[in-house]
Design an enzyme around this catalytic site. Sequence first.
Site, PDB file in Angstrom:
ATOM      1  N   ASP A 129      22.658   9.316  37.628  1.00  0.00           N
ATOM      2  CA  ASP A 129      23.784   8.518  38.319  1.00  0.00           C
ATOM      3  C   ASP A 129      24.873   9.738  38.583  1.00  0.00           C
ATOM      4  OD1 ASP A 129      22.948   6.071  38.875  1.00  0.00           O
ATOM      5  OD2 ASP A 129      23.743   5.294  36.228  1.00  0.00           O
ATOM      6  N   HIS A 161      17.926   1.400  44.537  1.00  0.00           N
ATOM      7  CA  HIS A 161      18.964   2.128  42.813  1.00  0.00           C
ATOM      8  C   HIS A 161      18.062   2.410  41.870  1.00  0.00           C
ATOM      9  CE1 HIS A 161      22.625   3.750  41.953  1.00  0.00           C
ATOM     10  NE2 HIS A 161      22.012   3.349  40.630  1.00  0.00           N
ATOM     11  N   GLU A 162      17.862   1.009  41.427  1.00  0.00           N
ATOM     12  CA  GLU A 162      17.306   1.349  40.062  1.00  0.00           C
ATOM     13  C   GLU A 162      16.512   1.512  40.311  1.00  0.00           C
ATOM     14  OE1 GLU A 162      19.121   0.519  37.520  1.00  0.00           O
ATOM     15  OE2 GLU A 162      20.819  -0.296  38.723  1.00  0.00           O
ATOM     16  N   HIS A 167      15.393   5.367  39.183  1.00  0.00           N
ATOM     17  CA  HIS A 167      15.446   5.536  37.749  1.00  0.00           C
ATOM     18  C   HIS A 167      14.391   6.210  36.906  1.00  0.00           C
ATOM     19  CE1 HIS A 167      20.193   5.804  37.890  1.00  0.00           C
ATOM     20  NE2 HIS A 167      20.669   4.526  38.281  1.00  0.00           N
TER      21      HIS A 167
END
Length: 709
Positions: A318, A305-306, A309
């Site tokens: 998000d 997820h990170e 980004h």
Amino acid sequence: MFRRLNQAALAVFCMVAASIALANPLQISIEPGAQAGVVEVSLTNTGANAVSVLRWDTPFEDTLSHSVFSVEIPTKDYPYRESVAYTGRTVKRSSVSDESYILIDAGDTITANILLNEHYDIDQFGMYGIRFAGDVRYKEVSTLTGRSKEAITDVASLDQASMHSDSMTMVLAPSFTQRLRPIAYNSCSVEEQADILEAATIAETLTQTALTDLRGLGADERASSPRYSTWFGTYTESRFNRVVSNFEAIENAMANETLQFNCNCNEAGIYAFVYPAFPYSVTLCPEFRNASPNGENSRAGTIIHEVSHFTIVADTDDHAYSQSGSRALANSSPDLAIANADSHEYFAENAPALPIRRADDDPAATQYPSLLLGTEVQANVAANERNTYQVTNADQIELTSVAGDADLFVYSDSQFTDEICQSREGSDANDVCEIFVDGTVYVQIEGYTESSYTVLATGDAPIVNTDVIVLTLDTTINRSIAQREEIIYQVSGASVVDLESLSGDADLYIFNDVPFSNDTLVCSSANFSQENTLDRCNVPSTDATYYIAIYGYSEANFSLVARSAATTNVTRLTLGQTITKSIAEGEFNYYVVSGANEVVLTSTSGDADLLVTDDPEYVQNAASCLSLEYSAVSTVDQCVVPNTNEHYILVRGYSDATYSIIANGTGVSPPAEDDPNVLVASSGGGGSLGWLAVLSLMFSVGLRARVRG
């Protein structure tokens, strides 16, 4: 009633119809804070009931974690302003808690102060334009019992308002505080380092598996892939390729870059956060330590997820949190799902497991039950399930929840990729979608809870000429319009149509034939009246008859005028003779000259700009000269004219200004008596104000894509 509009306008109108009914009680405003560079944000509850506001992704949490401001610096380059990038942190969150909300009693205001250069890329000293432009999620306290009590823990169930404040200007300076990248492990214990290494190894494996699964899908299998469609929505080749590219970038980062982890975070309710512009530093928080190495919302998934980004990796945002939120996003907005960090995490974690291929892959097109116009249909729907219908030539769809609570979604295509309207009222109000498109649309009824409902589609015949008011050229009319009302006019011989919202907000659409549809729409202008009260359309041809549709975005008073070509006059310059004139910001003055070899514009006060072209429609082309000097640097804009033929000169007020203009040359100006008042020609998409039509975009927002707060 009529049907029309391009695809962007369709979505806007339907969103408007659904959102107005929500009666958002919140108002947002900004003003300069007490400290230089600080914006004070105020959120006021104007309603009769207390409101519980989710702090997430707003200025009201401890650290700003989402871009909620539009920050722009003026520039001479089109479109005359440059947006400043958000460089603050983005976070992965756990479930909501009581601390995630702030209560605003009726009539009360909460405030927050944000130092902008800590969160936005302010790289030069100057005057910036700033406004709030973000989403606020909330629930009126008195209505919490109207839905299930658990609704407050489900972010997707909250009312969501996309809010815009008035704009303000403020001097901002760069931040001279250098963010320090942590080393490979910063403030991490030996046990934490072992957990991180295990999670990173699993994350790399999950990413490789996700790529293998995606690449293994045949072109005829992608649209029916349960796993892909669950997290990324309806298949298109471009969206699928974007997802593959994202996972390739994530895999490359994990394999070839040094991920740096900082364990010095104790913020409750947060798994991790990153600053997307500063790879590859990841800060890990308590929820990461509490998570399992693998599975749903795992440590490994958090790392995926990170990493997604980072701007130079997949540049995700998000847009939705949690599995339920990500599923809903995939269903309603696939273009956002493919750029959503949680969607990538859940696809990679695949927990609970979803097959990458459908067991019985039948690509045959599905036919859905038809709604007959004027005939009410009764049915039931389970919680989180959808019933689908199709209907042709509907003007309105109305859903009534007889028991429980069902919500309404309308799409223009049978693949459900182009949502043109959604309405998610509570059980105490009907869901209504206005339909502004010809042909067949696809209706989905979703059970927010287990529900019984009725759905009714209605439609009218296309308008006929007897419904139309004929406009007289160059004559202004003043009139009022109700919210969602349409008023139809007809005009011949016009070159420009101007609609001014004197109060409220009315919008302008022009069609070349009836019935109104995408094919007959030739121009639309739907500016936010709080930012620009003027909507303008250039008419393609003065030889044809056009229909003008005025739509009440809100209740409004307006003035409307259809201008003939003769209303735009041009002043002929005499060689060697100086003309002095004043001009307002955004205004245009028109000139024509023959025999000149140069044109010199001097801004004696303020700042005016210069265009010299050989196009009689005042359109910039390859042979044009454009001079946009800043008056603070040089007060003179000068253009060399390539030949002594007729040239057309446009002066634009960059700000309120007084200027002098002179054309020099060896040619001979035509005598005044041989030069009837020159008119700007009107033809094609540019119309009589060709360059004006381009430049005036800086003053307009274009078609609305969000509802105002």
